[in-house]
Design an enzyme around this catalytic site. Structure first.
Site, mmCIF file in Angstrom:
data_model
loop_
_atom_site.group_PDB
_atom_site.id
_atom_site.type_symbol
_atom_site.label_atom_id
_atom_site.label_comp_id
_atom_site.label_asym_id
_atom_site.label_seq_id
_atom_site.Cartn_x
_atom_site.Cartn_y
_atom_site.Cartn_z
ATOM 1 N N HIS A 159 0.840 -1.203 0.000
ATOM 2 C CA HIS A 159 0.000 0.000 0.000
ATOM 3 C C HIS A 159 0.876 1.254 0.000
ATOM 4 O O HIS A 159 0.587 2.220 -0.703
ATOM 5 C CB HIS A 159 -0.889 0.063 1.251
ATOM 6 C CG HIS A 159 -1.923 -1.016 1.353
ATOM 7 N ND1 HIS A 159 -2.094 -1.786 2.478
ATOM 8 C CD2 HIS A 159 -2.862 -1.438 0.459
ATOM 9 C CE1 HIS A 159 -3.103 -2.621 2.286
ATOM 10 N NE2 HIS A 159 -3.575 -2.437 1.066
ATOM 11 N N LYS A 185 -16.409 -6.560 5.502
ATOM 12 C CA LYS A 185 -15.172 -7.356 5.462
ATOM 13 C C LYS A 185 -14.761 -7.822 6.860
ATOM 14 O O LYS A 185 -13.755 -8.516 7.003
ATOM 15 C CB LYS A 185 -14.036 -6.533 4.843
ATOM 16 C CG LYS A 185 -13.930 -6.683 3.337
ATOM 17 C CD LYS A 185 -12.527 -6.380 2.854
ATOM 18 C CE LYS A 185 -12.348 -6.778 1.400
ATOM 19 N NZ LYS A 185 -11.060 -6.305 0.863
ATOM 20 N N ARG A 190 -2.326 -6.383 -8.448
ATOM 21 C CA ARG A 190 -1.172 -7.253 -8.173
ATOM 22 C C ARG A 190 -1.060 -8.366 -9.208
ATOM 23 O O ARG A 190 -0.018 -8.619 -9.740
ATOM 24 C CB ARG A 190 -1.286 -7.870 -6.779
ATOM 25 C CG ARG A 190 -0.992 -6.903 -5.664
ATOM 26 C CD ARG A 190 -1.448 -7.445 -4.365
ATOM 27 N NE ARG A 190 -2.850 -7.797 -4.465
ATOM 28 C CZ ARG A 190 -3.667 -7.901 -3.440
ATOM 29 N NH1 ARG A 190 -3.226 -7.717 -2.229
ATOM 30 N NH2 ARG A 190 -4.924 -8.209 -3.622
ATOM 31 N N SER A 198 -3.095 -7.949 2.556
ATOM 32 C CA SER A 198 -3.418 -7.844 3.991
ATOM 33 C C SER A 198 -3.937 -9.180 4.535
ATOM 34 O O SER A 198 -3.627 -9.572 5.653
ATOM 35 C CB SER A 198 -4.477 -6.768 4.215
ATOM 36 O OG SER A 198 -4.013 -5.528 3.754
HETATM 37 O O1 PNS Z 1 -8.641 -2.598 0.171
HETATM 38 P P1 PNS Z 1 -9.922 -3.151 -0.330
HETATM 39 O O2 PNS Z 1 -10.611 -3.943 0.764
HETATM 40 O O3 PNS Z 1 -9.784 -3.951 -1.594
HETATM 41 O O4 PNS Z 1 -10.848 -1.870 -0.668
HETATM 42 C C1 PNS Z 1 -12.183 -2.027 -1.052
HETATM 43 C C2 PNS Z 1 -12.931 -0.686 -1.026
HETATM 44 C C3 PNS Z 1 -12.805 -0.013 0.321
HETATM 45 C C4 PNS Z 1 -12.359 0.217 -2.084
HETATM 46 C C5 PNS Z 1 -14.426 -1.000 -1.372
HETATM 47 O O5 PNS Z 1 -14.898 -1.994 -0.515
HETATM 48 C C6 PNS Z 1 -15.323 0.224 -1.236
HETATM 49 O O6 PNS Z 1 -15.306 1.067 -2.105
HETATM 50 N N1 PNS Z 1 -16.081 0.315 -0.117
HETATM 51 C C7 PNS Z 1 -16.994 1.427 0.123
HETATM 52 C C8 PNS Z 1 -18.437 1.013 -0.173
HETATM 53 C C9 PNS Z 1 -18.719 1.053 -1.669
HETATM 54 O O7 PNS Z 1 -18.736 2.093 -2.283
HETATM 55 N N2 PNS Z 1 -18.971 -0.136 -2.228
HETATM 56 C C10 PNS Z 1 -19.265 -0.284 -3.642
HETATM 57 C C11 PNS Z 1 -17.998 -0.437 -4.473
HETATM 58 S S1 PNS Z 1 -18.391 -0.691 -6.156
#
Ligand code: PNS
Length: 169
Positions: A18, A42, A98, A136
């Site tokens: 990150h 999550k 990745r 992670s």
């Molecule tokens: O690090 P991650 O867990 O891959 O990040 C995922 C993240 C935080 C970008 C995604 O879960 C997110 O955008 N969450 C906020 C809620 C949302 O908008 N969900 C719809 C995404 S299309």
């Protein structure tokens, strides 16, 4: 013209992968907002405040060393990513890729976000060679079984993971 980019994630926990993304993304925009998502779906190991604090500590260290721009900001957010992007005036979303396995999820998310916010572009940066397998989820699994995660995450986080899982081993 000033460009604000948003690098969102759960950061549960923050990894060197990150940080590498943040450093490179900060060179592509005027302001980089690191958005730490609540993401209750999550079921994160660390709460939102802890995750944000870990990111802030490392960003502040990098700013002091001069290895990242002073215009990087860390903010926590709840709710929809596209709403938060509007709130902070971001025109770009930065995501790291990745491996091929990331692609399907990232493509789906970028497409949904585009549908929700037409002016927001998702920009993918490929993970650096040294960090391409760092996730992670893997870090937590290694730490859970007492493995050494010091090469994956900054020291305050490896110490915290050790204390969280100390009774497991
Ligand atoms: O690090 P991650 O867990 O891959 O990040 C995922 C993240 C935080 C970008 C995604 O879960 C997110 O955008 N969450 C906020 C809620 C949302 O908008 N969900 C719809 C995404 S299309």
């Amino acid at each position: 013209m000033a460009y604000t980019a948003l690098y969102p994630g759960t950061f549960d926990p923050l990894t060197f992968g990150h940080l590498d993304m943040m450093m490179r993304a900060s060179m592509l925009c005027t302001t980089l907002i690191v958005g730490v998502a609540e993401n209750p779906g999550k079921n994160p190991l660390f709460n939102l405040e802890q995750r944000k604090l870990f990111v802030e500590i490392e960003i502040n260290k990098m700013k002091a060393e001069g290895s990242i721009s002073e215009t990087v900001e860390v903010l926590a957010f709840k709710g929809l990513l596209t709403d938060f992007a509007k709130q902070v005036n971001a025109s770009m979303l930065i995501r790291g890729l990745r491996a091929v396995s990331d692609f399907e999820y990232e493509f789906q998310m970028a497409s949904a976000n585009k549908r929700l916010s037409q002016n927001l572009e998702t920009v993918f940066l490929t993970a650096s060679e040294q960090q391409h397998f760092v996730a992670s989820r893997l870090v937590k699994e290694i730490a859970r079984y007492g493995g050494d995660v010091t090469s994956f995450v900054p020291e305050p986080i490896s110490n915290k993971l050790r204390s969280v899982f100390k009774d497991n081993n």
